[in-house]
Design an enzyme around this catalytic site. Structure first.
Site, PDB file in Angstrom:
ATOM      1  N   TYR A 167       0.817  -1.211   0.000  1.00 15.59           N
ATOM      2  CA  TYR A 167       0.000   0.000   0.000  1.00 15.59           C
ATOM      3  C   TYR A 167       0.854   1.265   0.000  1.00 15.59           C
ATOM      4  CZ  TYR A 167       1.114   0.946   4.889  1.00 15.59           C
ATOM      5  OH  TYR A 167       1.770   1.252   6.042  1.00 15.59           O
ATOM      6  N   LYS A 189       6.517  -1.986   1.952  1.00 10.38           N
ATOM      7  CA  LYS A 189       5.335  -1.368   2.579  1.00 10.38           C
ATOM      8  C   LYS A 189       4.165  -2.332   2.421  1.00 10.38           C
ATOM      9  CE  LYS A 189       3.673   3.278   3.580  1.00 10.38           C
ATOM     10  NZ  LYS A 189       4.298   3.463   4.911  1.00 10.38           N
ATOM     11  N   GLU A 237      13.067   2.589  13.638  1.00 10.52           N
ATOM     12  CA  GLU A 237      12.135   3.565  13.058  1.00 10.52           C
ATOM     13  C   GLU A 237      10.895   3.563  13.929  1.00 10.52           C
ATOM     14  OE1 GLU A 237      10.314   2.496   9.287  1.00 10.52           O
ATOM     15  OE2 GLU A 237      10.492   0.362   9.726  1.00 10.52           O
ATOM     16  N   LEU A 242      11.590   0.944   6.707  1.00  6.91           N
ATOM     17  CA  LEU A 242      10.933   1.409   5.485  1.00  6.91           C
ATOM     18  C   LEU A 242      11.593   2.754   5.130  1.00  6.91           C
ATOM     19  CD1 LEU A 242       8.408   3.147   4.092  1.00  6.91           C
ATOM     20  CD2 LEU A 242       8.637   0.737   3.512  1.00  6.91           C
TER      21      LEU A 242
END
Ligand SMILES: *Cc1c(COP(=O)(O)O)cnc(C)c1O
Length: 284
Positions: free
Chosen positions: A32, A146, A178, A202
């Site tokens: 996505y 993702k 992250e 990511l």
């Protein structure tokens, strides 16, 4: 009423038909993107759609649209929903077929869906900063994709939420990775530190814009691992994402970062980031 995109058609919610056999539903077998809209303009749409195709390719999933066509769909969603400031969500799943783990037949088409929604800029968070909480990174080893599989992220965000924090910061083997839906930067003695773009994070589009800004402003950057102990010693800390933009993180695990208010480099980065956005002079 929100207009959705489902398999080549734009429709209201009542017109949406999604199979109960969709692999997104069974396995989270899909990818996505979220693209921000400012003033009726998509921001970094090309980068997002390129990453959507890249995520799909990394899980060996075909996407029946080109990058340009995906941008076109995002634009249509934005216009049909009359979005001034908000975001477009788009996802692709590996289609619908009886539940077996291995990929379905070649003739099972991927399912592409999306919508656009009003979402104001997080003005208060940007000005005042937010609290975060560190959590153990229990995710798989392909965080560079993702993916719709967000259970590790969901558990982390819930833990942060229950602690009254806006974001969870993943720590793996003592190293700061992250956020659950954002990238993290520490600033110490004028140097910006962030985890390198490996398989363990990511590589956010906003992260990349911030790195570009640092280069433009001659702010030194080290894309280098740092530890939880080093995190607490940072002068400033920020989180970045499409919707969070450049948000100051002023407390982590109930400890003040620096003096506990958004710092000077953070403000510089925010200012430079805002200049890149298609905003009106009022900044709204
Ligand atoms: C989407 C996401 C980000 C931020 O990426 P942007 O492209 O800046 O929105 C960071 N970490 C994770 C885990 C994400 O899912």
């Amino acid at each position: 009423m929100t207009i959705y995109f489902v398999d080549g058609q734009f429709t209201d919610k009542d017109g949406v038909r999604i199979s109960i056999d969709d692999r997104g539903y069974y396995f989270g077998d899909g990818v996505y993107e979220v693209v921000k809209v400012y003033n009726g303009e998509l921001f970094t749409a090309q980068e997002h759609m390129a990453r959507l195709l890249e995520s799909a390719s990394k899980v060996k999933m075909a996407v029946p649209y080109t990058e340009q066509q995906l941008i076109g769909i995002a634009e249509e969603l934005m216009k049909k929903n009359d979005i001034d400031t908000g975001h477009v969500y788009m996802q692709v799943t590996r289609g619908a077929s009886a539940r077996v783990h291995h990929f379905p037949d070649m003739n099972v088409p991927p399912v592409v869906t999306g919508y656009a929604i009003v979402n104001p800029r997080p003005v208060l968070n940007l000005q005042e900063g937010v609290a975060a909480k560190t959590v153990e990174d229990i995710r798989w080893l392909r965080c560079d994709i993702k993916s719709l599989n967000l259970l590790g992220n969901v558990m982390a965000k819930q833990e942060a939420h229950e602690a009254g924090c806006v974001e969870a910061i993943f720590v793996r083997d003592g190293i700061v990775m992250e956020g659950s839906s954002s990238n993290m930067f520490g600033i110490l003695n004028g140097i910006v530190y962030t985890h390198p773009a490996t398989n363990l994070i990511l590589n956010g589009i906003t992260r990349q814009v911030v790195l570009e800004i640092c280069a433009e402003l001659d702010i030194p950057v080290l894309e280098k691992e740092f530890t939880l102990e080093e995190l607490y010693m940072m002068d400033e800390f920020i989180m970045t994402s499409t919707t969070a933009e450049v948000t100051p993180v002023i407390t982590i695990d109930n400890k003040k970062i620096g003096s506990g208010v958004p710092g000077p480099i953070t403000k510089k980065l925010q200012e430079a980031f805002a200049k890149k956005l298609p905003l009106t002079v009022t900044g709204k």
